[in-house]
Design a protein around this motif. Sequence first.
Motif, PDB file in Angstrom:
ATOM      1  N   GLU A 122       1.776   7.583  11.843  1.00  0.00           N
ATOM      2  CA  GLU A 122       0.669   7.141  12.706  1.00  0.00           C
ATOM      3  C   GLU A 122       0.568   5.595  12.834  1.00  0.00           C
ATOM      4  N   GLY A 124       3.253   3.611  12.865  1.00  0.00           N
ATOM      5  CA  GLY A 124       4.420   2.870  13.209  1.00  0.00           C
ATOM      6  C   GLY A 124       5.074   2.076  12.390  1.00  0.00           C
ATOM      7  N   LEU A 125       4.846   2.490  11.012  1.00  0.00           N
ATOM      8  CA  LEU A 125       5.480   1.654   9.862  1.00  0.00           C
ATOM      9  C   LEU A 125       6.949   2.507   9.478  1.00  0.00           C
ATOM     10  N   TYR A 136       6.184   6.655  21.073  1.00  0.00           N
ATOM     11  CA  TYR A 136       5.167   6.913  19.822  1.00  0.00           C
ATOM     12  C   TYR A 136       4.429   8.307  20.227  1.00  0.00           C
TER      13      TYR A 136
ATOM     14  N   TYR B  34      -6.351   2.176  17.499  1.00  0.00           N
ATOM     15  CA  TYR B  34      -5.603   2.172  16.434  1.00  0.00           C
ATOM     16  C   TYR B  34      -4.227   2.639  16.912  1.00  0.00           C
ATOM     17  N   LYS B  35      -4.187   3.840  17.728  1.00  0.00           N
ATOM     18  CA  LYS B  35      -2.873   4.530  18.366  1.00  0.00           C
ATOM     19  C   LYS B  35      -2.007   3.399  19.027  1.00  0.00           C
ATOM     20  N   GLY B  38      -0.574   1.397  16.377  1.00  0.00           N
ATOM     21  CA  GLY B  38       0.488   2.055  15.988  1.00  0.00           C
ATOM     22  C   GLY B  38       1.745   1.882  16.782  1.00  0.00           C
ATOM     23  N   ALA B  39       1.481   2.366  17.987  1.00  0.00           N
ATOM     24  CA  ALA B  39       2.701   2.321  18.930  1.00  0.00           C
ATOM     25  C   ALA B  39       3.472   0.705  19.180  1.00  0.00           C
ATOM     26  N   MET B  41       3.442  -1.470  16.618  1.00  0.00           N
ATOM     27  CA  MET B  41       4.163  -1.590  15.215  1.00  0.00           C
ATOM     28  C   MET B  41       5.388  -0.810  15.464  1.00  0.00           C
ATOM     29  N   LYS B  42       5.325   0.412  15.928  1.00  0.00           N
ATOM     30  CA  LYS B  42       6.737   1.233  15.964  1.00  0.00           C
ATOM     31  C   LYS B  42       7.573   0.403  16.849  1.00  0.00           C
ATOM     32  N   ASN B  45       8.755  -2.386  14.545  1.00  0.00           N
ATOM     33  CA  ASN B  45       9.660  -2.404  13.553  1.00  0.00           C
ATOM     34  C   ASN B  45      10.964  -1.743  13.872  1.00  0.00           C
ATOM     35  N   ARG B  89     -11.543   9.448   9.949  1.00  0.00           N
ATOM     36  CA  ARG B  89     -10.918   9.125   8.474  1.00  0.00           C
ATOM     37  C   ARG B  89     -11.674   7.868   7.971  1.00  0.00           C
ATOM     38  N   SER B 135       2.829  -4.953   8.566  1.00  0.00           N
ATOM     39  CA  SER B 135       2.776  -3.803   8.049  1.00  0.00           C
ATOM     40  C   SER B 135       2.005  -3.615   6.735  1.00  0.00           C
ATOM     41  N   CYS B 138      -1.659  -3.747   7.475  1.00  0.00           N
ATOM     42  CA  CYS B 138      -2.254  -2.175   7.981  1.00  0.00           C
ATOM     43  C   CYS B 138      -2.416  -1.489   6.796  1.00  0.00           C
ATOM     44  N   HIS B 142      -5.588   0.470   4.977  1.00  0.00           N
ATOM     45  CA  HIS B 142      -5.681   1.811   5.030  1.00  0.00           C
ATOM     46  C   HIS B 142      -5.653   2.546   3.541  1.00  0.00           C
ATOM     47  N   ARG B 146      -9.212   4.027   4.468  1.00  0.00           N
ATOM     48  CA  ARG B 146      -9.020   5.141   5.460  1.00  0.00           C
ATOM     49  C   ARG B 146      -8.653   6.524   4.618  1.00  0.00           C
ATOM     50  N   GLU B 149      -4.836  12.009   5.620  1.00  0.00           N
ATOM     51  CA  GLU B 149      -4.521  12.777   6.738  1.00  0.00           C
ATOM     52  C   GLU B 149      -4.981  14.265   6.729  1.00  0.00           C
ATOM     53  N   HIS B 150      -4.984  15.007   5.335  1.00  0.00           N
ATOM     54  CA  HIS B 150      -5.366  16.183   5.354  1.00  0.00           C
ATOM     55  C   HIS B 150      -6.523  16.567   4.620  1.00  0.00           C
TER      56      HIS B 150
END
Lengths: 217, 150
Positions: A122, A124-125, A136, B34-35, B38-39, B41-42, B45, B89, B135, B138, B142, B146, B149-150
């Motif tokens: 989530e 993006g790392l 994404y 945050y999404k 994340g996108a 960062m994707k 990276n 979270r 990175s 982040c 977290h 944070r 996730e579960h």
Amino acid sequence: LSVAPGPRRIRIWDLPTRLFHWAIVLLIPALWWTHQIDRLDLHLILGEIMLGLILFRIFWGLFGSSTARFLGFVRGPAAVLRYLRGKGEAAPGHNPIGGWNVMVMLLLIATEIGLGLFVSDEDGLNEGPLAHLISYDSARILAHRHETLFYILLGFIALHIAAILFYAIVKRDNLVVPLVTGSRPGEGEGMRPAPLWRFLAAAGLAVALTLWIALIL
Amino acid sequence: VKELVLAAAAIVGLVGVAFAQSAPQIIQTRQANYKQMGAAMKGINEQIRADAPDVAITRRNSAVLLHFAPQVLTWFPRGTGPEAGVRTRALPQIWTDRAGFRRAGALLLVAARNLDAAARSGDIARIRAAAPQVSHACSNCHDSYRAEEH
């Protein structure tokens, strides 16, 4: 003093098939654990090793030893029913139910690996080697599918272990030892092994394809 | 005087908007932001892992990060934690360890500025050095603030 002859044994599983099986047995918990402890870098490497193994097994199922070949052990519903009624013909290798067990497991693991190639975390790392080809949002949807399918795979593993216990306890047939030693007590014709060059071809193709996916695509 | 009145009105207006937003709305916006990060960062990276990184893509994504990085600390008004009654979270430590949370936010801001400067310079070596700092920022936050996730 005479030595009593031991029970006759026949070869049923070749070394590559046995190594493949036990490598998967080790890799699945390792993949689960590396995800649990958030070591996605290791998870990725182990996943790529799994990809190579699955590709190898597919090639080995096409041109490996006789008991490893899909065409040898994938049987139709009539053969499955005959086997379930106890009227199956004896042959070295998978029985008709065992053959389908292999196909379902292979399909599940291959799909799980296929999804993993496209997954992104989530933040993006970390991501699978092909996630750069998709967005994404798509990579996140596939991440959830990747997780769900893992639980389905776990269910089939439980079923798989239950079946092995059933054979061991009820049918007095130990399936685990032959998967270590490669042979079992029995008469008649055993496995027809594949020559070394076929193994080298299957392994070479699997490694080349894995490297192509992991590094070049 | 006119400017002062306008500024005061603007502040009153902003505060009003802030209060008008319910906790679930704030959480939803925060998660959507945050999404987007994340996108971004994707995208970054993937470029630094590529043999020939695309500087334009990197720059576009570093601008997204720099847009959000100064705001992050404002996304967590009191009442937008687990007590809000919606799925979040965000851990209570955000509010109990305010100083630590601010430091984590400051680390992100510095890293995002460096990365954006590197992306705008077009120097790939600089980009490759600056991206892991973001990175790290982040993950650093977290890990402490944070929930899993579960």
